[in-house]
Motif scaffolding. Structure first.
Motif, PDB file in Angstrom:
ATOM      1  N   ARG A  12       0.835  -1.205   0.000  1.00  0.00           N
ATOM      2  CA  ARG A  12       0.000   0.000   0.000  1.00  0.00           C
ATOM      3  C   ARG A  12       0.871   1.257   0.000  1.00  0.00           C
ATOM      4  N   LEU A  13       0.391   2.290  -0.692  1.00  0.00           N
ATOM      5  CA  LEU A  13       1.089   3.585  -0.645  1.00  0.00           C
ATOM      6  C   LEU A  13       0.949   4.193   0.743  1.00  0.00           C
ATOM      7  N   ASP A  31      10.286  14.497   1.950  1.00  0.00           N
ATOM      8  CA  ASP A  31      11.569  15.052   2.387  1.00  0.00           C
ATOM      9  C   ASP A  31      12.369  14.068   3.242  1.00  0.00           C
ATOM     10  N   LEU A  32      11.686  13.174   3.934  1.00  0.00           N
ATOM     11  CA  LEU A  32      12.352  12.223   4.810  1.00  0.00           C
ATOM     12  C   LEU A  32      12.962  11.045   4.056  1.00  0.00           C
ATOM     13  N   MET A  33      12.503  10.793   2.841  1.00  0.00           N
ATOM     14  CA  MET A  33      12.913   9.611   2.083  1.00  0.00           C
ATOM     15  C   MET A  33      14.414   9.606   1.785  1.00  0.00           C
ATOM     16  N   GLY A  34      15.006   8.423   1.875  1.00  0.00           N
ATOM     17  CA  GLY A  34      16.379   8.217   1.452  1.00  0.00           C
ATOM     18  C   GLY A  34      16.389   7.783  -0.006  1.00  0.00           C
ATOM     19  N   GLU A  35      17.554   7.514  -0.523  1.00  0.00           N
ATOM     20  CA  GLU A  35      17.694   7.097  -1.918  1.00  0.00           C
ATOM     21  C   GLU A  35      16.874   5.837  -2.223  1.00  0.00           C
ATOM     22  N   ARG A  36      16.878   4.896  -1.280  1.00  0.00           N
ATOM     23  CA  ARG A  36      16.166   3.631  -1.493  1.00  0.00           C
ATOM     24  C   ARG A  36      14.872   3.526  -0.714  1.00  0.00           C
ATOM     25  N   GLY A  37      14.671   4.400   0.283  1.00  0.00           N
ATOM     26  CA  GLY A  37      13.438   4.318   1.051  1.00  0.00           C
ATOM     27  C   GLY A  37      13.556   4.957   2.418  1.00  0.00           C
ATOM     28  N   LEU A  38      12.661   4.538   3.313  1.00  0.00           N
ATOM     29  CA  LEU A  38      12.561   5.157   4.636  1.00  0.00           C
ATOM     30  C   LEU A  38      12.128   4.116   5.658  1.00  0.00           C
ATOM     31  N   ILE A  39      12.742   4.176   6.815  1.00  0.00           N
ATOM     32  CA  ILE A  39      12.337   3.360   7.959  1.00  0.00           C
ATOM     33  C   ILE A  39      11.653   4.304   8.935  1.00  0.00           C
ATOM     34  N   LEU A  40      10.376   4.068   9.189  1.00  0.00           N
ATOM     35  CA  LEU A  40       9.608   4.877  10.129  1.00  0.00           C
ATOM     36  C   LEU A  40       9.385   4.088  11.408  1.00  0.00           C
ATOM     37  N   GLY A  41       9.822   4.654  12.529  1.00  0.00           N
ATOM     38  CA  GLY A  41       9.533   4.066  13.827  1.00  0.00           C
ATOM     39  C   GLY A  41       8.389   4.818  14.469  1.00  0.00           C
ATOM     40  N   PHE A  42       7.567   4.124  15.225  1.00  0.00           N
ATOM     41  CA  PHE A  42       6.421   4.721  15.914  1.00  0.00           C
ATOM     42  C   PHE A  42       6.499   4.347  17.385  1.00  0.00           C
ATOM     43  N   GLU A 124       9.277   4.170  -3.777  1.00  0.00           N
ATOM     44  CA  GLU A 124       7.993   4.544  -4.374  1.00  0.00           C
ATOM     45  C   GLU A 124       6.937   4.843  -3.312  1.00  0.00           C
ATOM     46  N   LEU A 125       7.350   4.897  -2.040  1.00  0.00           N
ATOM     47  CA  LEU A 125       6.481   5.163  -0.887  1.00  0.00           C
ATOM     48  C   LEU A 125       5.506   4.026  -0.598  1.00  0.00           C
ATOM     49  N   ARG A 126       5.858   2.811  -1.003  1.00  0.00           N
ATOM     50  CA  ARG A 126       5.017   1.643  -0.734  1.00  0.00           C
ATOM     51  C   ARG A 126       5.526   0.915   0.507  1.00  0.00           C
ATOM     52  N   VAL A 127       4.587   0.418   1.299  1.00  0.00           N
ATOM     53  CA  VAL A 127       4.922  -0.338   2.502  1.00  0.00           C
ATOM     54  C   VAL A 127       5.488  -1.688   2.084  1.00  0.00           C
ATOM     55  N   ARG A 128       6.723  -1.974   2.518  1.00  0.00           N
ATOM     56  CA  ARG A 128       7.369  -3.246   2.192  1.00  0.00           C
ATOM     57  C   ARG A 128       7.518  -4.152   3.408  1.00  0.00           C
ATOM     58  N   GLN A 129       7.440  -3.571   4.608  1.00  0.00           N
ATOM     59  CA  GLN A 129       7.443  -4.373   5.828  1.00  0.00           C
ATOM     60  C   GLN A 129       6.765  -3.576   6.919  1.00  0.00           C
ATOM     61  N   ASN A 130       6.129  -4.306   7.830  1.00  0.00           N
ATOM     62  CA  ASN A 130       5.356  -3.679   8.885  1.00  0.00           C
ATOM     63  C   ASN A 130       5.467  -4.552  10.131  1.00  0.00           C
ATOM     64  N   TRP A 131       6.050  -4.005  11.184  1.00  0.00           N
ATOM     65  CA  TRP A 131       6.142  -4.724  12.449  1.00  0.00           C
ATOM     66  C   TRP A 131       5.369  -3.948  13.506  1.00  0.00           C
TER      67      TRP A 131
END
Length: 163
Positions: A12-13, A31-42, A124-131
């Protein structure tokens, strides 16, 4: 019957957002995205022991994760002045943005309301993993995270054409 898994579904986007950091500077997803993606912690309240452990763990491993082309950001369900208090009291400031999700709206958009978790987004801002995490778990094991980042890299590498 299985209960639905919290968090965004894979593929999902990611929803767009704007949040302030400890200095009240606004940050958005792009703006937070890296070259290959982003790891978001909550995480929740910044001064909870589990949140402090999560911040320290991210601080310890952020450089290594960023070298893979994935930026790191932490969304904290707390006020900007509380995030600033933590930032100012740290012997070494965190090397990633700590964003204040005051009303928890962004946590809710990502399906992380009332829980801690980590989401990996590709370029591409798509969720690739979710923990989603229980209170006794800091983050997924580092090998789980790096294996996920490696798979994303393998999946999205453009083939080289030799002429």
């Amino acid at each position: 019957m299985l209960a639905p898994q919290p968090g965004l579904s894979l593929g999902r986007l990611a929803p767009r957002f704007h949040l302030p950091d400890h200095n009240r500077s606004q940050h958005n997803l792009t703006d937070l995205m890296g070259e290959r993606g982003l790891i978001l912690g909550f995480t929740g309240d910044i001064w909870r022991p589990a949140s402090v452990r999560r911040i320290l763990w991210l601080h310890r491993h952020a450089h290594m994760l960023q070298r893979t082309g994935f930026n790191v950001a932490l969304l904290i369900h707390d006020e900007p002045h509380m995030v600033y208090g933590f930032y100012a009291s740290s012997p070494t400031p965190p090397v990633f943005p700590m964003l204040a999700d005051v009303d928890g709206a962004v946590h809710q958009l990502f399906g992380m309301d009332d829980q801690a978790g980590m989401i990996v987004l590709d370029h591409e801002l798509r969720v690739r993993q979710n923990w989603t995490l229980t209170a006794d778990r800091i983050w997924p094991r580092l090998t789980e995270i790096t294996d996920t980042l490696d798979l994303i890299g393998d999946r999205y590498v453009q083939p080289q054409v030799s002429l």
